[in-house]
Design an enzyme around this catalytic site. Structure first.
Site, PDB file in Angstrom:
ATOM      1  N   ASN A   9      -9.334   1.294   4.333  1.00 36.48           N
ATOM      2  CA  ASN A   9      -9.068   0.618   5.603  1.00 36.48           C
ATOM      3  C   ASN A   9      -7.733   1.145   6.113  1.00 36.48           C
ATOM      4  O   ASN A   9      -6.690   0.756   5.612  1.00 36.48           O
ATOM      5  CB  ASN A   9      -9.012  -0.904   5.370  1.00 36.48           C
ATOM      6  N   LYS A  11      -6.313   0.546   8.801  1.00 33.09           N
ATOM      7  CA  LYS A  11      -5.642  -0.419   9.681  1.00 33.09           C
ATOM      8  C   LYS A  11      -5.168   0.315  10.942  1.00 33.09           C
ATOM      9  O   LYS A  11      -5.850   1.217  11.416  1.00 33.09           O
ATOM     10  CB  LYS A  11      -4.518  -1.127   8.923  1.00 33.09           C
ATOM     11  N   HIS A  95     -11.452  -9.295   8.464  1.00 32.80           N
ATOM     12  CA  HIS A  95     -10.257  -8.985   7.663  1.00 32.80           C
ATOM     13  C   HIS A  95      -9.206 -10.078   7.868  1.00 32.80           C
ATOM     14  O   HIS A  95      -9.090 -10.636   8.972  1.00 32.80           O
ATOM     15  CB  HIS A  95      -9.692  -7.618   8.064  1.00 32.80           C
ATOM     16  N   GLU A  97      -6.158  -9.950   8.374  1.00 32.17           N
ATOM     17  CA  GLU A  97      -5.212  -9.705   9.474  1.00 32.17           C
ATOM     18  C   GLU A  97      -5.825 -10.117  10.806  1.00 32.17           C
ATOM     19  O   GLU A  97      -5.116 -10.574  11.705  1.00 32.17           O
ATOM     20  CB  GLU A  97      -4.786  -8.225   9.467  1.00 32.17           C
ATOM     21  N   GLU A 167     -10.310 -10.223  -0.790  1.00 34.52           N
ATOM     22  CA  GLU A 167      -8.932  -9.794  -0.585  1.00 34.52           C
ATOM     23  C   GLU A 167      -8.013 -11.012  -0.557  1.00 34.52           C
ATOM     24  O   GLU A 167      -7.861 -11.651   0.499  1.00 34.52           O
ATOM     25  CB  GLU A 167      -8.804  -9.028   0.746  1.00 34.52           C
ATOM     26  N   GLY A 173      -0.766  -5.694   0.954  1.00 34.35           N
ATOM     27  CA  GLY A 173       0.458  -5.046   1.420  1.00 34.35           C
ATOM     28  C   GLY A 173       1.722  -5.549   0.751  1.00 34.35           C
ATOM     29  O   GLY A 173       2.827  -5.249   1.191  1.00 34.35           O
ATOM     30  N   SER A 213      -3.376  -4.360  -2.562  1.00 35.34           N
ATOM     31  CA  SER A 213      -2.480  -3.538  -3.389  1.00 35.34           C
ATOM     32  C   SER A 213      -3.214  -2.822  -4.520  1.00 35.34           C
ATOM     33  O   SER A 213      -2.677  -2.673  -5.614  1.00 35.34           O
ATOM     34  CB  SER A 213      -1.315  -4.377  -3.931  1.00 35.34           C
TER      35      SER A 213
HETATM   36  P1  13P Z   1      -3.231  -2.891   0.797  1.00 36.94           P
HETATM   37  O1  13P Z   1      -4.049  -1.991  -0.097  1.00 36.94           O
HETATM   38  O2  13P Z   1      -2.238  -2.132   1.636  1.00 36.94           O
HETATM   39  O3  13P Z   1      -2.638  -4.047   0.064  1.00 36.94           O
HETATM   40  O4  13P Z   1      -4.256  -3.515   1.877  1.00 36.94           O
HETATM   41  C1  13P Z   1      -5.431  -4.075   1.416  1.00 36.94           C
HETATM   42  C2  13P Z   1      -6.296  -4.379   2.568  1.00 36.94           C
HETATM   43  O5  13P Z   1      -5.992  -5.245   3.367  1.00 36.94           O
HETATM   44  C3  13P Z   1      -7.514  -3.569   2.754  1.00 36.94           C
HETATM   45  O6  13P Z   1      -8.329  -4.101   3.732  1.00 36.94           O
END
Ligand code: 13P
Length: 251
Positions: A9, A11, A95, A97, A167, A173, A213
Site C-alpha cells: 500500500n 498510500k 483502510h 487512514e 491492521e 507507521g 510495521s
Molecule cells: P506500515 O507498514 O507503514 O506500518 O503501514 C501499514 C499499512 O497501513 C498498510 O496498509
C-alpha cells in the site's frame, strides 16, 4: 491451502513519473517467486503507468479506494468500472487512514465492497482496533462490529472473494508491530466470525493479511502463524528490496 498474498500500500507516495521505476525494481526481484501472490497499490494518479509496468509479470495491480456508485455526480470519486478499465485487479477498502481522516464507516465500507464485487474487483478490506480500544479490552467487539457491519448482506460466495487485512491502528507507521501471538489471536477471531456469518468453508478459504510495521525482519515469523496469510505493507513497500524481501519471507 491458502495462497499467501503480499500487497504494497503505497498510500500517498510516489509521483506518476516514479511509479514504473519502483515496479520495475520489484518485478525483477520477485520474478522467480512462486506460491505468493504479489500486489502493488499505488495512488490513483500512478495507475495508468503502473498498469503498463506490471503487464506480463507476476505482480498484480490494486487501487486504494473505490466509489460505491457506478457513475454520476460524485466529484472526486473513482468508480470500480474506471479501475477495471485501467487493468486494476484489487482494491483496498476501509483502510484505517480513510476511517480516521475521511469519514469512512462500516456502512460506507459495505457499500464500496458491494460496488467492487459487482464490478469484479478483488477487495482487500481492512479492519483493526485503536490502541485505546485494545487497552480497554474492546478489541474483540471492535473487530466483530467491523466484520459484521462491513460485510453485511453478502452471500458466502461473495465473502469467499474477499481478502481481509488485519491492521491494528497502533501498529501502522509506528514501528511497533503486533507480536505474532497477538496478531494470530485476532486472525483466528476473524476466521471464527467468518464461520458465523458465512460458513466453515469460507472461513477456511479467505485469506487474512497482517498489516502494521511489517518489515523483512519480522515478516517470516508473522506469516508463519497458522492464520496469517500474507501482509499489507506500507513504509517497507516503497523500496523494491525491502518489499521483495517481505514477499520472499512468505514463500
Ligand atoms: P506500515 O507498514 O507503514 O506500518 O503501514 C501499514 C499499512 O497501513 C498498510 O496498509
Amino acid at each position: 491451502m491458502r495462497t499467501k498474498i503480499v500487497a504494497g500500500n503505497w498510500k500517498m507516495n510516489k509521483l506518476p513519473s516514479e511509479a514504473a521505476a519502483l515496479i520495475d525494481g520489484i518485478k525483477d526481484l520477485v520474478k522467480d517467486v512462486q506460491g505468493v501472490e504479489v500486489v502493488v497499490c499505488p495512488p490513483f494518479t500512478d495507475l495508468k503507468d503502473a498498469a503498463a509496468a506490471v503487464k506480463g509479470s507476476n505482480v498484480a495491480l490494486g487501487a486504494q479506494n473505490v466509489a460505491w456508485a457506478e457513475s454520476g455526480a460524485f466529484t472526486g470519486e473513482i468508480s470500480a468500472g474506471m479501475l477495471k478499465d485501467l487493468g486494476v485487479e484489487y482494491v483496498i477498502i476501509g483502510h484505517s487512514e480513510r476511517r480516521q481522516y475521511f469519514g469512512e464507516t462500516d456502512e460506507t465500507v459495505n457499500r464500496r465492497l458491494k460496488a467492487a464485487l459487482a464490478a469484479g474487483l478483488k477487495p482487500i478490506v481492512c479492519v483493526g482496533e485503536k490502541l485505546e480500544e485494545r487497552e480497554a479490552g474492546q478489541m474483540p467487539a471492535v473487530i466483530e462490529k467491523q466484520v459484521k457491519e462491513g460485510f453485511a448482506d453478502l452471500s458466502p460466495e461473495e465473502l469467499a472473494k474477499i481478502v481481509i487485512a488485519y491492521e491494528p491502528v497502533w501498529a501502522i507507521g509506528t514501528g511497533k508491530t503486533a507480536t505474532p501471538k497477538e496478531a494470530q489471536e485476532v486472525h483466528a477471531l476473524i476466521r471464527r466470525l467468518l464461520a458465523e456469518i458465512a460458513n466453515a468453508e469460507v472461513a477456511t478459504s479467505v485469506r487474512i493479511q497482517y498489516g502494521g510495521s511489517m518489515k523483512p525482519a519480522n515478516a517470516k515469523e508473522l506469516m508463519d502463524q497458522p492464520d496469517i496469510d500474507g501482509g499489507l505493507i506500507g513504509g517497507a513497500a516503497l523500496k523494491a528490496d525491502s518489499f521483495a524481501d517481505i514477499v520472499k519471507a512468505g514463500v
